[in-house]
Design an enzyme around this catalytic site. Structure first.
Site, mmCIF file in Angstrom:
data_model
loop_
_atom_site.group_PDB
_atom_site.id
_atom_site.type_symbol
_atom_site.label_atom_id
_atom_site.label_comp_id
_atom_site.label_asym_id
_atom_site.label_seq_id
_atom_site.Cartn_x
_atom_site.Cartn_y
_atom_site.Cartn_z
ATOM 1 N N GLY A 191 6.725 6.786 0.762
ATOM 2 C CA GLY A 191 7.746 6.416 1.730
ATOM 3 C C GLY A 191 7.285 5.452 2.799
ATOM 4 O O GLY A 191 8.007 5.217 3.769
ATOM 5 N N ASP A 192 6.093 4.853 2.639
ATOM 6 C CA ASP A 192 5.607 3.874 3.621
ATOM 7 C C ASP A 192 4.708 2.888 2.894
ATOM 8 O O ASP A 192 3.485 2.932 3.000
ATOM 9 C CB ASP A 192 4.842 4.578 4.752
ATOM 10 C CG ASP A 192 4.447 3.626 5.874
ATOM 11 O OD1 ASP A 192 4.974 2.506 5.911
ATOM 12 O OD2 ASP A 192 3.609 4.005 6.704
ATOM 13 N N LEU A 193 5.333 1.965 2.158
ATOM 14 C CA LEU A 193 4.571 1.040 1.319
ATOM 15 C C LEU A 193 4.845 -0.401 1.741
ATOM 16 O O LEU A 193 5.979 -0.863 1.709
ATOM 17 C CB LEU A 193 4.953 1.228 -0.151
ATOM 18 C CG LEU A 193 4.213 0.321 -1.144
ATOM 19 C CD1 LEU A 193 2.723 0.615 -1.145
ATOM 20 C CD2 LEU A 193 4.784 0.498 -2.553
ATOM 21 N N GLN A 197 -0.638 -1.719 4.076
ATOM 22 C CA GLN A 197 -1.084 -0.390 3.656
ATOM 23 C C GLN A 197 -1.840 -0.408 2.342
ATOM 24 O O GLN A 197 -2.147 0.651 1.782
ATOM 25 C CB GLN A 197 0.142 0.534 3.506
ATOM 26 C CG GLN A 197 0.931 0.738 4.788
ATOM 27 C CD GLN A 197 0.275 1.698 5.737
ATOM 28 O OE1 GLN A 197 -0.873 1.498 6.118
ATOM 29 N NE2 GLN A 197 0.968 2.731 6.124
#
Length: 291
Positions: A191-193, A197
Site C-alpha cells: 500500500g505504499d509503492l 521506496q
C-alpha cells in the site's frame, strides 16, 4: 550519531522527544545484542533512523522506529514477504530492526522514468501472492480503504471549496462504489509503492523498503507510482505511456487500473489540500485531467 536534521522533524514537536532522547542507548544495546559495529553515517526519513552496521557475517543496517502500530505493521509486512522483492528482515527487538544492507541514495529516482515504471509494475506483480489461510485476514483490505474514504470525500470536497469539478467527484464516487465491493481475488498488496521506496541491492537488482501490507487489488497504489514522477512527464501522452508501462508489467486490467488511478488521485488531492501540501495537489490535477 543522531543527525541534527532528524531532531528537527515535525513529529517530535507533536509527540515529544522521550523516544528520541533514548536513541543512543537503543543503538548501543542493539549493537551489543547482535554483536554489531557502527560502520557509517546514520540517515533518516521523517520517522525512522537507519544506521549502517557490520559484524562477522556481513553488512547490515539498524532501522530504529518509534513504537506504535505502524512499526508493528512494518515488521509483519517484512515477515510476510520474507525477502520476496523486499528488504530481508534479519531480526527485530524492541524498536530496532536488523535489515540486510541496501545501497543508500540509489532509489528508482536515479533511473529513467520508463525503466522505473517497468520495475514498479513488475514489483507490484511479484508481491501479489496469495497468503496462507489466517495470515492476512486481519490486514486492511483495499476495498475497505476505499469505502472508508468514500464516506468523507464529498464533505471534504465542499469544505475545501470544491477544488475540482463536481462531475469528477461524482465519477470518483461511482468508481469507488465498484472498487469497494472487493469482488476480485484478494492478494497481498503493497500500500505504499513508489520510486523512493525501491533501492538497489546486492541480492537482487532492486528491493522494496518500508512496505505496507494490505490485501485486495494490486493496482491500489498505481496512481502513486505516477504522481511521484509526474514532473518528468511533460504531456498527457507521456503520462498515458507510463501508465501503460506499469499496467503491462503488472499484468493488470487496463480499465480497472484506470479506475484505481482516478479514485486514488481524487482521494489524494483532497488529502493533500487538507494536509496543507502545495505541489502534490497540482500533480493530482494534471493526473486526473489525463484520465
Amino acid at each position: 550519531m543522531i543527525p541534527p536534521s532528524f531532531r528537527k522533524m515535525p513529529r517530535w514537536s507533536r509527540d515529544g522527544t522521550a523516544w528520541l532522547d533514548e536513541l543512543p542507548e537503543l543503538i548501543r544495546s542493539s549493537c551489543e545484542r547482535w554483536r554489531l559495529t557502527v560502520s557509517g553515517t546514520a540517515v533518516h526519513g521523517s520517522n525512522a533512523l537507519v544506521v549502517p552496521v557490520t559484524r562477522a557475517d556481513g553488512d547490515f543496517v539498524l532501522r530504529l522506529t518509534p513504537p506504535g502500530p505502524d512499526a508493528v505493521a512494518q515488521v509483519a509486512a517484512l515477515r510476510f514477504w520474507n525477502g520476496r522483492g523486499t528488504v530481508h528482515l534479519v531480526d527485530t527487538h524492541r524498536d530496532a530492526m536488523l535489515l540486510e544492507r541496501l545501497t543508500p541514495g540509489t532509489s528508482l529516482h536515479t533511473v529513467p522514468t520508463d525503466e522505473a515504471m517497468h520495475i514498479l509494475g513488475s514489483t507490484m506483480r511479484r508481491l501479489a501472492i496469495p497468503a496462507p489461510p489466517g495470515v492476512i485476514t486481519d490486514v486492511p483490505s483495499t476495498a475497505a480503504a476505499v469505502a472508508r474514504r468514500m464516506a468523507t470525500m464529498e464533505q471534504e470536497w465542499r469544505h475545501l471549496g470544491r477544488p475540482f469539478p463536481e462531475s469528477r467527484l461524482r465519477e470518483a464516487l461511482e468508481i469507488g462504489a465498484r472498487l469497494s465491493q472487493g469482488a476480485r481475488p484478494e492478494l497481498a498488496v503493497n500500500g505504499d509503492l513508489h520510486s523512493a521506496q525501491v533501492l538497489r541491492a546486492t541480492r537482487e537488482d532492486w528491493l522494496v523498503v518500508d512496505p505496507v501490507l494490505m490485501r485486495g487489488e494490486i493496482d491500489y497504489d498505481l496512481a502513486r507510482t505516477l504522481w511521484t514522477r509526474l514532473d518528468e512527464m511533460p504531456s498527457p501522452a507521456r503520462i498515458v505511456r507510463h501508465f501503460d508501462i506499469v499496467v503491462t508489467a503488472a499484468e493488470t486490467d487496463r480499465d480497472r487500473s484506470r479506475d484505481w488511478v482516478v479514485f486514488r488521485t481524487a482521494d489524494f488531492w483532497l488529502w493533500g489540500l487538507t494536509a496543507g501540501l502545495t505541489d502534490d495537489p497540482q500533480r493530482c490535477a494534471r493526473l486526473l485531467a489525463t484520465f
